[in-house]
Scaffold this motif. Structure first.
Motif, PDB file in Angstrom:
ATOM      1  N   ASN A 204     -15.558  37.644 -16.402  1.00  0.00           N
ATOM      2  CA  ASN A 204     -15.336  36.187 -16.208  1.00  0.00           C
ATOM      3  C   ASN A 204     -16.133  35.348 -17.209  1.00  0.00           C
ATOM      4  O   ASN A 204     -16.669  34.297 -16.873  1.00  0.00           O
ATOM      5  CB  ASN A 204     -15.701  35.758 -14.784  1.00  0.00           C
ATOM      6  N   SER A 205     -16.203  35.824 -18.441  1.00  0.00           N
ATOM      7  CA  SER A 205     -16.936  35.092 -19.468  1.00  0.00           C
ATOM      8  C   SER A 205     -16.146  33.903 -20.004  1.00  0.00           C
ATOM      9  O   SER A 205     -16.700  33.049 -20.702  1.00  0.00           O
ATOM     10  CB  SER A 205     -17.278  36.033 -20.632  1.00  0.00           C
ATOM     11  N   GLY A 206     -14.841  33.869 -19.714  1.00  0.00           N
ATOM     12  CA  GLY A 206     -13.984  32.800 -20.228  1.00  0.00           C
ATOM     13  C   GLY A 206     -13.205  33.203 -21.452  1.00  0.00           C
ATOM     14  O   GLY A 206     -12.388  32.418 -21.954  1.00  0.00           O
ATOM     15  N   LEU A 207     -13.407  34.428 -21.967  1.00  0.00           N
ATOM     16  CA  LEU A 207     -12.647  34.941 -23.099  1.00  0.00           C
ATOM     17  C   LEU A 207     -12.114  36.321 -22.726  1.00  0.00           C
ATOM     18  O   LEU A 207     -12.907  37.216 -22.392  1.00  0.00           O
ATOM     19  CB  LEU A 207     -13.541  35.040 -24.343  1.00  0.00           C
ATOM     20  N   TYR A 208     -10.782  36.430 -22.749  1.00  0.00           N
ATOM     21  CA  TYR A 208     -10.146  37.652 -22.245  1.00  0.00           C
ATOM     22  C   TYR A 208      -9.146  38.179 -23.268  1.00  0.00           C
ATOM     23  O   TYR A 208      -8.596  37.416 -24.078  1.00  0.00           O
ATOM     24  CB  TYR A 208      -9.406  37.379 -20.931  1.00  0.00           C
TER      25      TYR A 208
ATOM     26  N   SER B 252      -6.891  35.223 -24.560  1.00  0.00           N
ATOM     27  CA  SER B 252      -6.870  33.935 -23.848  1.00  0.00           C
ATOM     28  C   SER B 252      -8.299  33.468 -23.580  1.00  0.00           C
ATOM     29  O   SER B 252      -9.239  34.267 -23.576  1.00  0.00           O
ATOM     30  CB  SER B 252      -6.097  34.051 -22.533  1.00  0.00           C
ATOM     31  N   SER B 253      -8.402  32.122 -23.362  1.00  0.00           N
ATOM     32  CA  SER B 253      -9.712  31.533 -23.088  1.00  0.00           C
ATOM     33  C   SER B 253      -9.577  30.505 -21.977  1.00  0.00           C
ATOM     34  O   SER B 253      -8.495  29.941 -21.748  1.00  0.00           O
ATOM     35  CB  SER B 253     -10.282  30.875 -24.352  1.00  0.00           C
TER      36      SER B 253
ATOM     37  N   LEU C 267      -5.617  28.811 -18.473  1.00  0.00           N
ATOM     38  CA  LEU C 267      -6.041  29.586 -19.632  1.00  0.00           C
ATOM     39  C   LEU C 267      -5.205  29.207 -20.844  1.00  0.00           C
ATOM     40  O   LEU C 267      -3.991  28.962 -20.731  1.00  0.00           O
ATOM     41  CB  LEU C 267      -5.890  31.081 -19.364  1.00  0.00           C
ATOM     42  N   ASN C 268      -5.862  29.162 -21.993  1.00  0.00           N
ATOM     43  CA  ASN C 268      -5.153  29.047 -23.272  1.00  0.00           C
ATOM     44  C   ASN C 268      -4.787  30.466 -23.697  1.00  0.00           C
ATOM     45  O   ASN C 268      -5.656  31.339 -23.784  1.00  0.00           O
ATOM     46  CB  ASN C 268      -6.038  28.381 -24.329  1.00  0.00           C
TER      47      ASN C 268
END
Length: 458
Positions: A81-85, A157-158, A133-134
């Motif tokens: 769950n860092s925000g970057l996947y 995605s972010s 998410l972007n």
């Protein structure tokens, strides 16, 4: 009320500014926010594209399986769950690999509506696990060592929250600044308008001073947009002055020409003891002197109001009734003087005599033996009404009889200027004259109502 409110240049300018400026600010603000959001989204897309190339650079295919290092160079891929996947899918949407950061995502990032096409990028937003998410996807075709072609869709995605917060912060700051600038702009516009309208204000003051005979003409030092008006107005003043001078000279010549024969006639009448004719000759002398005086001093209403004597209307009417009773002895006219003793006329007594004399004379001439005069007073006007029991004046002729030289009955002697002279005098005091048929009172003939503005005693 609305028309009255905008019967002002300053009010129109301010109203237009308050109406158009918010629209202008709203449009500009919307365009700036849209441009900022577009640039931020492009920047986010470029960041995701750089991360995607990082993923591709360490991707390997072993035994038909996608293999990546357990620890990637970007630390956020390694933290939950860092925000970057990042997730890699097959052509049917089957998941082949996901980063440690995406281990808790319960929904797929794969978009089945997006057709597979090698070498294309697709940037969009998706709501995954109630998180916006972007999402950037890239379709590739991987050739393994044995020559097998493996289609892959790599998605990076972010979390959109930081980007949305940045756009919202920019939007709030922008609206605050634009609102402050709008208020400042309106204030500056008002200052500019007030400064720009100063010549018109000065023109208004000069016109009032001119009306009060404090100045003789308008200044020439006006902006070029107003100069044609002031120059034309000054030219009219010069022409009017010249016309008044000619009028004064004509009246002076007339008075001089009549003075000697009138004096001779008067001396002969006095010797023969004929008081009625003598009194009328005195009246003629007074009229000539009065008209000559008016030719000199009556420039406008203020010139007429320069005389503010307190004149009893009832006494003046009584004086005229006595004279007319002798003039129209054969008609045996019954006069009713109902003017209140406390009603006064503030002005030149000769003006009041001229007005009442002309209208009372017409009432005696065209009436059938009964003439009544009464007065009323309200907060604005002193109204003097003179009624007779004659045939009255048809409605079509009521405006005609007030014109110079026009008469309703040509059978009677006269020049037809008496009522127009009365109108001229009344107008110089800012009053009015109305003609009606008095069908409800004890007299059913013509009824003339004279209105003089109430003037306080000095």
């Amino acid at each position: 009320m609305q028309g009255a409110a905008f019967n002002s240049l300053l009010a129109r300018f301010i109203g237009a500014s308050l109406l158009l400026l918010p629209v202008f600010i709203f449009v500009i603000g919307g365009l700036l926010v849209h441009a900022f959001a577009h640039s931020q989204n492009n920047a986010e897309r470029e960041k995701l594209q750089a991360q995607l190339y990082t993923i591709l650079s360490v991707t390997e295919i072993e035994n038909q399986r996608v293999v990546l290092p357990e620890a990637l160079t970007e630390p956020r891929f390694n933290n939950q769950n860092s925000g970057l996947y990042s997730i890699i899918y097959g052509i049917q949407g089957e998941e082949l690999w996901r980063s440690a950061s995406a281990s808790l995502l319960s929904q797929s990032l794969f978009d089945p509506s997006n057709p597979f096409f090698v070498g294309t990028h697709s940037f969009s937003q998706a709501n995954i696990d109630n998180i916006t998410l972007n999402r950037l996807s890239h379709d590739i075709e991987w050739i393994s060592e044995d020559g097998t072609s493996i289609p892959l869709r790599v998605i990076v995605s972010s979390d959109n929250s930081p980007l949305a917060a940045e756009i919202n912060s920019y939007r709030n700051r922008l609206w605050q600044w634009l609102s402050a600038m709008g208020v400042l702009l309106v204030a500056v516009q008002m200052a500019i308008m007030l400064w720009g309208l100063q010549p018109l204000k000065r023109l208004s003051i000069q016109l009032r001073d001119l009306q009060q005979s404090k100045i003789q003409g308008l200044d020439k030092n006006y902006p070029k947009e107003i100069q044609p008006v002031t120059e034309s107005f000054n030219a009219i003043l010069i022409q009017e002055k010249q016309q008044r001078e000619r009028y004064r000279n004509t009246m002076s010549d007339l008075a001089h020409s009549l003075k000697t024969p009138l004096a001779l006639i008067q001396s002969q009448i006095n010797q023969q003891q004929m008081p009625i004719i003598s009194e009328q000759l005195d009246r003629i002398n007074q009229i000539i002197s009065h008209q000559l005086n008016r030719a000199v001093i009556r420039v406008n209403r203020h010139a007429s109001l320069a005389h503010t004597d307190k004149i009893s209307v009832k006494a003046t009417a009584t004086r005229l009734i006595k004279i007319l009773d002798k003039v129209y002895t054969e008609k045996n006219i019954s006069f009713v003087n109902e003017i209140a003793k406390e009603h006064y006329f503030f002005g030149d007594e000769a003006d009041l005599l001229e007005v009442l004399g002309n209208i009372l004379d017409n009432a005696c001439k065209y009436g059938r033996g009964h003439v009544a005069i009464h007065s009323t007073l309200n907060a604005s006007y002193l109204v003097i009404s003179i009624c007779d029991n004659g045939p009255g004046i048809p409605e079509k002729q009521r405006s005609i009889v007030l014109a110079r030289g026009a008469r309703g009955d040509t059978a009677q002697a006269g020049q037809g200027i008496g009522l127009s002279v009365a109108v001229d005098i009344i107008s110089s005091y800012g009053g009015g004259l109305e003609v009606n048929n008095n069908g409800e009172g004890h007299l059913s003939g013509a009824c003339f109502s004279i209105s003089f503005p109430v003037v306080q005693s000095p």
